[in-house]
Motif scaffolding. Structure first.
Motif, PDB file in Angstrom:
ATOM      1  N   SER A  18    -108.637 -29.522 -24.947  1.00 36.26           N
ATOM      2  CA  SER A  18    -108.549 -30.654 -25.874  1.00 36.26           C
ATOM      3  C   SER A  18    -107.352 -31.509 -25.507  1.00 36.26           C
ATOM      4  CB  SER A  18    -108.360 -30.141 -27.308  1.00 36.26           C
ATOM      5  OG  SER A  18    -109.490 -29.433 -27.719  1.00 36.26           O
ATOM      6  N   ARG A  20    -105.060 -34.895 -26.733  1.00 38.09           N
ATOM      7  CA  ARG A  20    -104.815 -35.714 -27.926  1.00 38.09           C
ATOM      8  C   ARG A  20    -103.956 -36.941 -27.656  1.00 38.09           C
ATOM      9  NH1 ARG A  20    -104.751 -30.322 -29.201  1.00 38.09           N
ATOM     10  NH2 ARG A  20    -106.231 -29.641 -30.798  1.00 38.09           N
ATOM     11  N   ARG A 165    -107.537 -16.659 -26.363  1.00 36.25           N
ATOM     12  CA  ARG A 165    -108.931 -16.362 -26.665  1.00 36.25           C
ATOM     13  C   ARG A 165    -109.064 -14.869 -26.947  1.00 36.25           C
ATOM     14  NH1 ARG A 165    -109.004 -21.217 -26.733  1.00 36.25           N
ATOM     15  NH2 ARG A 165    -110.674 -22.579 -25.997  1.00 36.25           N
TER      16      ARG A 165
HETATM   17  C1  LIG Z   1    -115.549 -28.253 -34.234  1.00 33.01           C
HETATM   18  C2  LIG Z   1    -114.105 -28.494 -33.852  1.00 33.01           C
HETATM   19  C3  LIG Z   1    -113.286 -29.240 -34.674  1.00 33.01           C
HETATM   20  C4  LIG Z   1    -111.960 -29.525 -34.306  1.00 33.01           C
HETATM   21  N1  LIG Z   1    -111.205 -30.331 -35.119  1.00 33.01           N
HETATM   22  C5  LIG Z   1    -109.966 -30.717 -34.704  1.00 33.01           C
HETATM   23  C6  LIG Z   1    -109.216 -31.655 -35.474  1.00 33.01           C
HETATM   24  O1  LIG Z   1    -109.639 -32.090 -36.554  1.00 33.01           O
HETATM   25  N2  LIG Z   1    -108.023 -32.076 -34.975  1.00 33.01           N
HETATM   26  C7  LIG Z   1    -107.523 -31.629 -33.782  1.00 33.01           C
HETATM   27  O2  LIG Z   1    -106.453 -32.059 -33.377  1.00 33.01           O
HETATM   28  N3  LIG Z   1    -108.214 -30.687 -33.038  1.00 33.01           N
HETATM   29  C8  LIG Z   1    -109.411 -30.244 -33.467  1.00 33.01           C
HETATM   30  N4  LIG Z   1    -110.137 -29.343 -32.708  1.00 33.01           N
HETATM   31  C9  LIG Z   1    -109.606 -28.826 -31.432  1.00 33.01           C
HETATM   32  C10 LIG Z   1    -109.236 -27.335 -31.511  1.00 33.01           C
HETATM   33  O3  LIG Z   1    -107.990 -27.157 -32.136  1.00 33.01           O
HETATM   34  C11 LIG Z   1    -109.226 -26.751 -30.086  1.00 33.01           C
HETATM   35  O4  LIG Z   1    -110.516 -26.858 -29.548  1.00 33.01           O
HETATM   36  C12 LIG Z   1    -108.820 -25.284 -30.050  1.00 33.01           C
HETATM   37  O5  LIG Z   1    -107.485 -25.131 -30.477  1.00 33.01           O
HETATM   38  C13 LIG Z   1    -108.936 -24.694 -28.636  1.00 33.01           C
HETATM   39  O6  LIG Z   1    -108.167 -25.448 -27.741  1.00 33.01           O
HETATM   40  P1  LIG Z   1    -108.827 -26.115 -26.457  1.00 33.01           P
HETATM   41  O7  LIG Z   1    -109.903 -27.047 -26.951  1.00 33.01           O
HETATM   42  O8  LIG Z   1    -107.705 -26.851 -25.784  1.00 33.01           O
HETATM   43  O9  LIG Z   1    -109.405 -25.020 -25.610  1.00 33.01           O
HETATM   44  C14 LIG Z   1    -111.438 -29.011 -33.087  1.00 33.01           C
HETATM   45  C15 LIG Z   1    -112.276 -28.231 -32.274  1.00 33.01           C
HETATM   46  C16 LIG Z   1    -113.584 -27.979 -32.639  1.00 33.01           C
HETATM   47  C17 LIG Z   1    -114.455 -27.193 -31.717  1.00 33.01           C
END
Ligand SMILES: Cc1cc2nc3c(=O)[nH]c(=O)nc-3n(C[C@H](O)[C@H](O)[C@H](O)COP(=O)(O)O)c2cc1C
Length: 260
Positions: A18, A20, A165
């Motif tokens: 993810s 940001r 994980r």
């Molecule tokens: C369905 C879903 C909703 C999420 N909602 C948010 C959110 O509202 N804000 C945010 O900053 N990250 C959000 N995330 C990101 C998660 O925090 C992130 O996927 C998780 O911590 C794993 O990290 P990675 O995606 O870097 O592997 C969301 C992820 C998923 C799958």
């Protein structure tokens, strides 16, 4: 073009994280068109869910820090994952097809972040009209991430321990060594699935010659997370030479993966 699970998403699955914080570069028309084509192929399945690729003012889309999440810098380009909240299949389907979209973006070198909490649905409605019963489940920014993580990004990652994980043995109800090698590999792929607050709310179980997935824990939209893990599982199976299909489950079983 019909929707197909692409083998190339396997590589994307291994590098996706993810993001940001984005710089000011916009995603090229060619890549936006590729994403729109995939979205159309999903929308044309007629399964009651849709993905819209949107270009417009994103300043009101992403909300500030809530529950420890950093605010996402706006990019002017994003996608919305939309379903009917009364449809029991919507969460599972949006998780599965939404992750396909995310992995396609990753393949194109475009940064993403599933966002289902820290966004403002009213601002999305200024860009697209919703049909009766429809709701925006999640959005993702589309853009080029800054080279280094920004402080808000590092904070968000730290709060949810995003790199952690659960081990395969703890997401399987049963003996890991007793399931076929391809299923072990697929389970390992499921581990890398993103989930809201990184909660990983899934539990797999091997029964005879198929794999089931159930929700573990309580909270909102857990089945959407399971849908994401389902795509990762299918991709891992495919990489081991096993094609198959997820079928909707009954009662507490979200879905059943049956090899072809
Ligand atoms: C369905 C879903 C909703 C999420 N909602 C948010 C959110 O509202 N804000 C945010 O900053 N990250 C959000 N995330 C990101 C998660 O925090 C992130 O996927 C998780 O911590 C794993 O990290 P990675 O995606 O870097 O592997 C969301 C992820 C998923 C799958």
């Amino acid at each position: 073009m019909a929707f197909v699970v692409e083998k190339k998403w396997n590589d994307a699955m291994k590098i996706r994280v993810s993001r940001r914080s984005y710089d000011s570069r916009t995603v090229e028309a060619r890549k936006m068109e590729a994403l729109s084509t995939l979205a159309r192929s999903i929308n044309e399945l007629g399964r009651g869910v849709r993905i819209e690729v949107i270009e417009g003012d994103t300043s009101g889309i992403f909300r500030g820090i809530v529950g420890g999440y950093g605010k996402i810098t706006s990019t002017g380009q994003y996608a919305a994952f939309i379903g009917d909240s009364a449809d029991p299949d919507a969460e599972r389907l949006l998780g599965y097809y939404g992750e396909a979209f995310i992995l396609e973006a990753t393949s194109l070198g475009v940064g993403t972040c599933w966002v289902s909490g820290t966004f403002n649905p009213e601002s999305v409605k200024a860009h697209i009209s919703l049909r009766p019963g429809e709701e925006v489940f999640s959005v993702t920014p589309l853009g080029y991430p800054t080279e280094d993580s920004s402080p808000v990004e590092r904070l968000a990652k730290f709060v949810v321990r995003s790199e952690k994980r659960k081990p395969s043995a703890s997401i399987l109800d049963g003996d890991l060594s007793a399931i076929p090698n391809w299923a072990q590999a697929a389970l390992n792929s499921a581990r890398s699935a993103p989930s809201a607050t990184n909660r990983q709310p899934w539990l797999f179980k091997w029964t005879k010659d198929s794999m089931t997935i159930r929700v573990r824990g309580t909270g909102k939209r857990l089945i959407q997370d399971c849908g994401i893990a389902m795509l990762h599982f299918a991709l891992g199976a495919l990489e081991s030479g096993i094609a198959g299909k997820w079928e909707a489950g009954t009662d507490s079983v979200v879905a059943i993966f049956k090899p072809d």
